[in-house]
Design an enzyme around this catalytic site. Structure first.
Site, short mmCIF file in Angstrom:
data_model
loop_
_atom_site.label_atom_id
_atom_site.label_comp_id
_atom_site.label_asym_id
_atom_site.label_seq_id
_atom_site.Cartn_x
_atom_site.Cartn_y
_atom_site.Cartn_z
N CYS A 47 0.84 -1.20 0.00
CA CYS A 47 0.00 0.00 0.00
C CYS A 47 0.87 1.24 0.00
CB CYS A 47 -0.99 0.00 1.16
SG CYS A 47 -0.38 0.72 2.67
N GLU A 48 0.41 2.22 -0.75
CA GLU A 48 1.23 3.43 -0.90
C GLU A 48 1.15 4.34 0.31
OE1 GLU A 48 -0.37 4.94 -4.58
OE2 GLU A 48 -1.50 6.48 -3.54
N HIS A 49 0.26 4.02 1.24
CA HIS A 49 0.15 4.88 2.42
C HIS A 49 1.07 4.44 3.55
CE1 HIS A 49 -4.09 5.46 0.69
NE2 HIS A 49 -3.30 6.42 0.27
N HIS A 50 1.30 3.14 3.67
CA HIS A 50 2.10 2.63 4.81
C HIS A 50 3.23 1.70 4.38
CE1 HIS A 50 -2.06 3.37 6.30
NE2 HIS A 50 -1.42 3.94 7.30
N GLN A 62 -5.72 -0.28 -3.74
CA GLN A 62 -6.40 -1.38 -4.43
C GLN A 62 -7.30 -0.89 -5.57
OE1 GLN A 62 -8.06 -4.47 -1.93
NE2 GLN A 62 -9.60 -4.99 -3.48
N HIS A 99 -5.30 -6.11 3.59
CA HIS A 99 -4.33 -5.03 3.70
C HIS A 99 -3.69 -5.09 5.08
CE1 HIS A 99 -5.85 -2.51 0.18
NE2 HIS A 99 -6.59 -3.61 0.20
N CYS A 107 -1.85 -3.09 6.53
CA CYS A 107 -1.91 -1.83 7.30
C CYS A 107 -3.19 -1.79 8.12
CB CYS A 107 -1.80 -0.61 6.38
SG CYS A 107 -3.03 -0.51 5.10
ZN LIG Z 1 -2.02 1.30 4.09
#
Ligand SMILES: [Zn+2]
Length: 214
Positions: free
Chosen positions: A98-101, A139, A167, A169
């Site tokens: 995931c590009e956030h975490h 996603q 996910h 995260c």
């Molecule tokens: Zn994430």
């Protein structure tokens, strides 16, 4: 300045303007910083090679940036004796981040398309999934990119992509919800227009969720 792109390709980004690719040493130094920030000593024996290992792991996990998924669909077969029914490849397992975490996203993709005289080797669809999965992802975005890539290159009568994934995260941090998976879908052409086509696809992938039927 490099020469202008030969063809527009939104997906290949080896080095972005204004942020040249850092060196391997810089990448390892960044991991070293994170290890210290986590509270450990990067000089202790068990961690001594960790920055180098993480850099190598990144080369594997994010190898998709160097790939051109559209090229995998360039070679098609037209001698299919008039076969014009749905083609489905289901349960394509993938690992993404995931590009956030930077946390892993582990899941399966299911792809269906209605060929327009052109069919592609099925392993090529799996490679398209891989090329997008091995990048930093959301996603929904990955789902749309896979469908768009197939639509653009094969120009089928319709394409459907469903992704189910967990996910980490969400399962290992934050709300700590285990056993939750996220389902996304993109339907183009006949799959969007025709509820029967859509339903046939969903029943083939064994996931006839009524939420897709609206
Ligand atoms: Zn994430």
């Amino acid at each position: 300045m490099s020469s202008p792109n030969k063809k527009k390709n939104l997906f290949v980004a080896k080095s972005l303007p204004g942020s040249p690719r850092p060196s391997r040493d810089e990448a390892e130094a960044a991991v070293n910083t994170l290890l210290r920030w986590a509270g450990d000593d990067p000089l202790r024996e068990g961690l001594r090679d960790t920055p180098a290992r993480v850099a190598r792991a990144f080369e594997d996990w994010f190898s998709g940036y160097a790939e051109d998924p559209e090229s995998y669909l360039a070679r098609t077969f037209e001698e299919v004796d008039g076969y014009d029914d749905m083609i489905v490849l289901k349960d394509i397992r993938f690992e993404s981040h995931c590009e956030h975490h930077l946390a892993p996203i582990i899941g399966r993709a299911h792809i269906g398309y209605l060929p327009n005289n052109k069919v592609v080797g099925i392993s090529k669809l799996a490679r398209v999934v891989e090329a997008f999965a091995r990048r930093l992802q959301v996603q929904e975005k990955m789902n749309a990119q896979i469908a768009q890539c197939i639509d653009t290159v094969l120009q089928p009568k319709g394409v459907a992509v469903v992704i189910e994934a967990t996910h980490q995260c969400m399962t290992t941090r934050g709300v700590h919800k285990t056993g939750v998976s996220m389902v996304t879908s993109t339907m183009h052409g006949e799959f969007r227009k025709n509820p029967l086509t859509r339903r046939e696809f969903l029943s083939v992938i064994g996931n006839p969720q009524s939420s897709f039927d609206n």
